[in-house]
Design a protein around this motif. Structure first.
Motif, PDB file in Angstrom:
ATOM      1  N   THR A  14       0.866  -1.181   0.000  1.00 34.53           N
ATOM      2  CA  THR A  14       0.000   0.000   0.000  1.00 34.53           C
ATOM      3  C   THR A  14       0.903   1.232   0.000  1.00 34.53           C
ATOM      4  O   THR A  14       1.759   1.369   0.866  1.00 34.53           O
ATOM      5  CB  THR A  14      -0.904   0.001   1.241  1.00 34.53           C
ATOM      6  OG1 THR A  14      -1.622  -1.230   1.275  1.00 34.53           O
ATOM      7  CG2 THR A  14      -1.892   1.154   1.202  1.00 34.53           C
ATOM      8  N   CYS A  15       0.720   2.072  -0.999  1.00 31.85           N
ATOM      9  CA  CYS A  15       1.639   3.207  -1.190  1.00 31.85           C
ATOM     10  C   CYS A  15       0.860   4.514  -1.268  1.00 31.85           C
ATOM     11  O   CYS A  15      -0.324   4.526  -1.600  1.00 31.85           O
ATOM     12  CB  CYS A  15       2.413   3.025  -2.493  1.00 31.85           C
ATOM     13  SG  CYS A  15       3.412   1.525  -2.524  1.00 31.85           S
ATOM     14  N   LEU A  25      -2.575   3.858  -3.242  1.00 31.85           N
ATOM     15  CA  LEU A  25      -2.729   2.819  -4.237  1.00 31.85           C
ATOM     16  C   LEU A  25      -2.070   1.522  -3.818  1.00 31.85           C
ATOM     17  O   LEU A  25      -1.145   1.518  -3.012  1.00 31.85           O
ATOM     18  CB  LEU A  25      -2.232   3.270  -5.612  1.00 31.85           C
ATOM     19  CG  LEU A  25      -0.790   3.690  -5.833  1.00 31.85           C
ATOM     20  CD1 LEU A  25      -0.496   3.700  -7.321  1.00 31.85           C
ATOM     21  CD2 LEU A  25      -0.533   5.081  -5.289  1.00 31.85           C
ATOM     22  N   GLU A  26      -2.597   0.429  -4.352  1.00 31.81           N
ATOM     23  CA  GLU A  26      -2.038  -0.892  -4.091  1.00 31.81           C
ATOM     24  C   GLU A  26      -1.188  -1.286  -5.284  1.00 31.81           C
ATOM     25  O   GLU A  26      -1.670  -1.320  -6.417  1.00 31.81           O
ATOM     26  CB  GLU A  26      -3.165  -1.917  -3.904  1.00 31.81           C
ATOM     27  CG  GLU A  26      -2.660  -3.304  -3.571  1.00 31.81           C
ATOM     28  CD  GLU A  26      -3.772  -4.347  -3.520  1.00 31.81           C
ATOM     29  OE1 GLU A  26      -4.596  -4.405  -4.448  1.00 31.81           O
ATOM     30  OE2 GLU A  26      -3.799  -5.119  -2.554  1.00 31.81           O
ATOM     31  N   GLY A  82       4.121   1.817   2.192  1.00 34.34           N
ATOM     32  CA  GLY A  82       3.593   1.733   3.552  1.00 34.34           C
ATOM     33  C   GLY A  82       3.873   3.058   4.242  1.00 34.34           C
ATOM     34  O   GLY A  82       3.539   4.122   3.726  1.00 34.34           O
TER      35      GLY A  82
ATOM     36  N   ILE B  33      -1.954   2.835   7.408  1.00 32.41           N
ATOM     37  CA  ILE B  33      -1.417   2.263   6.163  1.00 32.41           C
ATOM     38  C   ILE B  33      -0.628   0.981   6.434  1.00 32.41           C
ATOM     39  O   ILE B  33      -0.438   0.153   5.562  1.00 32.41           O
ATOM     40  CB  ILE B  33      -0.560   3.317   5.424  1.00 32.41           C
ATOM     41  CG1 ILE B  33      -0.427   2.964   3.948  1.00 32.41           C
ATOM     42  CG2 ILE B  33       0.790   3.500   6.078  1.00 32.41           C
ATOM     43  CD1 ILE B  33       0.113   4.070   3.093  1.00 32.41           C
ATOM     44  N   GLN B  34      -0.185   0.806   7.663  1.00 29.71           N
ATOM     45  CA  GLN B  34       0.569  -0.399   8.040  1.00 29.71           C
ATOM     46  C   GLN B  34      -0.360  -1.605   8.174  1.00 29.71           C
ATOM     47  O   GLN B  34       0.003  -2.708   7.808  1.00 29.71           O
ATOM     48  CB  GLN B  34       1.297  -0.119   9.361  1.00 29.71           C
ATOM     49  CG  GLN B  34       2.050  -1.302   9.927  1.00 29.71           C
ATOM     50  CD  GLN B  34       3.448  -1.413   9.357  1.00 29.71           C
ATOM     51  OE1 GLN B  34       3.679  -1.217   8.174  1.00 29.71           O
ATOM     52  NE2 GLN B  34       4.393  -1.736  10.186  1.00 29.71           N
ATOM     53  N   VAL B  36      -3.897  -2.179   6.958  1.00 31.10           N
ATOM     54  CA  VAL B  36      -5.032  -1.604   6.222  1.00 31.10           C
ATOM     55  C   VAL B  36      -6.328  -2.340   6.564  1.00 31.10           C
ATOM     56  O   VAL B  36      -6.400  -3.565   6.509  1.00 31.10           O
ATOM     57  CB  VAL B  36      -4.768  -1.650   4.704  1.00 31.10           C
ATOM     58  CG1 VAL B  36      -6.014  -1.255   3.921  1.00 31.10           C
ATOM     59  CG2 VAL B  36      -3.616  -0.738   4.342  1.00 31.10           C
ATOM     60  N   ARG B  57     -13.836   6.511  -5.843  1.00 31.32           N
ATOM     61  CA  ARG B  57     -12.771   6.839  -4.887  1.00 31.32           C
ATOM     62  C   ARG B  57     -12.523   8.338  -4.876  1.00 31.32           C
ATOM     63  O   ARG B  57     -12.369   8.961  -3.835  1.00 31.32           O
ATOM     64  CB  ARG B  57     -11.482   6.097  -5.254  1.00 31.32           C
ATOM     65  CG  ARG B  57     -10.351   6.335  -4.265  1.00 31.32           C
ATOM     66  CD  ARG B  57      -9.018   5.911  -4.812  1.00 31.32           C
ATOM     67  NE  ARG B  57      -8.759   6.604  -6.066  1.00 31.32           N
ATOM     68  CZ  ARG B  57      -7.733   6.361  -6.852  1.00 31.32           C
ATOM     69  NH1 ARG B  57      -6.884   5.430  -6.540  1.00 31.32           N
ATOM     70  NH2 ARG B  57      -7.552   7.033  -7.968  1.00 31.32           N
ATOM     71  N   GLY B  67      -9.621   6.608   0.553  1.00 27.83           N
ATOM     72  CA  GLY B  67     -10.053   5.345  -0.048  1.00 27.83           C
ATOM     73  C   GLY B  67      -8.951   4.752  -0.892  1.00 27.83           C
ATOM     74  O   GLY B  67      -8.049   5.460  -1.352  1.00 27.83           O
ATOM     75  N   ILE B  68      -9.024   3.452  -1.063  1.00 24.46           N
ATOM     76  CA  ILE B  68      -8.037   2.774  -1.913  1.00 24.46           C
ATOM     77  C   ILE B  68      -8.749   1.706  -2.722  1.00 24.46           C
ATOM     78  O   ILE B  68      -9.629   1.006  -2.206  1.00 24.46           O
ATOM     79  CB  ILE B  68      -6.883   2.173  -1.057  1.00 24.46           C
ATOM     80  CG1 ILE B  68      -5.849   1.499  -1.953  1.00 24.46           C
ATOM     81  CG2 ILE B  68      -7.389   1.206  -0.003  1.00 24.46           C
ATOM     82  CD1 ILE B  68      -4.566   1.104  -1.234  1.00 24.46           C
ATOM     83  N   VAL B  69      -8.376   1.630  -4.000  1.00 26.41           N
ATOM     84  CA  VAL B  69      -8.891   0.568  -4.866  1.00 26.41           C
ATOM     85  C   VAL B  69      -7.904  -0.584  -4.776  1.00 26.41           C
ATOM     86  O   VAL B  69      -6.710  -0.408  -5.048  1.00 26.41           O
ATOM     87  CB  VAL B  69      -9.048   1.055  -6.318  1.00 26.41           C
ATOM     88  CG1 VAL B  69      -9.446  -0.101  -7.233  1.00 26.41           C
ATOM     89  CG2 VAL B  69     -10.070   2.180  -6.397  1.00 26.41           C
ATOM     90  N   MET B  70      -8.393  -1.742  -4.388  1.00 23.94           N
ATOM     91  CA  MET B  70      -7.521  -2.906  -4.220  1.00 23.94           C
ATOM     92  C   MET B  70      -8.083  -4.084  -5.012  1.00 23.94           C
ATOM     93  O   MET B  70      -9.187  -4.024  -5.535  1.00 23.94           O
ATOM     94  CB  MET B  70      -7.409  -3.287  -2.735  1.00 23.94           C
ATOM     95  CG  MET B  70      -6.948  -2.152  -1.847  1.00 23.94           C
ATOM     96  SD  MET B  70      -6.743  -2.624  -0.131  1.00 23.94           S
ATOM     97  CE  MET B  70      -5.017  -3.076  -0.123  1.00 23.94           C
TER      98      MET B  70
END
Lengths: 140, 86
Positions: A14-15, A25-26, A82, B33-34, B36, B57, B67-70
């Motif tokens: 995760t960045c 973003l992943e 991260g 972020i560590q 999620v 998003r 938000g994050i698209v995964m």
């Protein structure tokens, strides 16, 4: 230190990419990729290809079989893997809508220290070598 | 197709990927972020709706919600060996 778990035989991170907007973003960690690439949608879907007319670009293959695509250099003021800040970086973005996966390539990975723990299925990133040394000392 | 789920309980990406394999999904309100985890808002099960999920998003981002698209379509089948064409 930042760690990520093995997921279907891949590692993802995760960045954060920060320019005028912050994008989370992943990215798939890909030591076989020379460059960090993604879709403009991953960064900022307000971007327009015509605004990149005078920017550096490259053609990359490997996303769609037998097809290469145009990627533009996109400098970001701050990039984190991260929680590890690796400052200003260039990433490569494409406006080709067939691209919907993103890779973290060696252009960025070569700047940091990481360790794959096969027994745990973890990939661990370190801010500096000293942090790695301390980590290794603890697991002895 | 884009399916709005708007879940109210925080979940991890690993948990969501098990339930919705071969999909991209939008996870909202990421605070760490560590480690999620977030609220699953929607899933996209085809590349045709990738831009739609990214638009969602952006809408949340503009409201101050992270938000994050995964996830990946076709088990990440798009990722091959990258090469540069000179």
């Amino acid at each position: 230190m930042y760690s990520t778990k093995l997921d279907e035989n891949r590692y993802h991170a995760t960045c954060l990419a920060v320019l005028d907007k912050v994008s989370m973003l992943e990215l798939c960690i890909d030591t076989g990729a020379k460059y960090t690439c993604c879709s403009y949608n991953d960064i900022n879907n307000d971007l327009q290809e015509q605004d990149f007319e005078n920017c550096d670009f490259k053609y990359f293959g490997g996303f769609v079989e037998g097809v290469f695509m145009k990627f533009y250099k996109y400098p970001v003021n701050q990039f984190t893997i991260g929680n590890i800040d690796i400052k200003q970086q260039n990433i490569w973005i494409t406006f080709d809508n067939r691209v919907n996966d993103a890779v973290l390539g060696m252009d960025i990975l070569k700047q940091i220290t990481f360790l794959s723990m096969g027994n745990l299925g973890n990939l661990i990133f370190f801010k500096e070598i000293k942090e790695l040394q301390e980590y290794v000392a603890c697991i002895k | 197709m884009l399916r709005i789920l708007d879940e109210k309980v925080k979940r991890t990406p690993e948990d969501i990927k098990k339930q919705y394999p071969d999909c991209k999904f939008l996870l909202l309100d990421i605070t760490d972020i560590q480690n999620v985890s977030g609220y699953l808002y929607c899933i996209s099960d085809s590349p045709e709706t990738f831009s739609e999920i990214c638009n969602k998003r952006r809408e949340f981002f503009n409201k101050g919600v992270s938000g994050i698209v995964m996830g990946h379509y076709k088990s990440g089948g798009m990722i091959g060996v990258q090469y540069e064409v000179r």
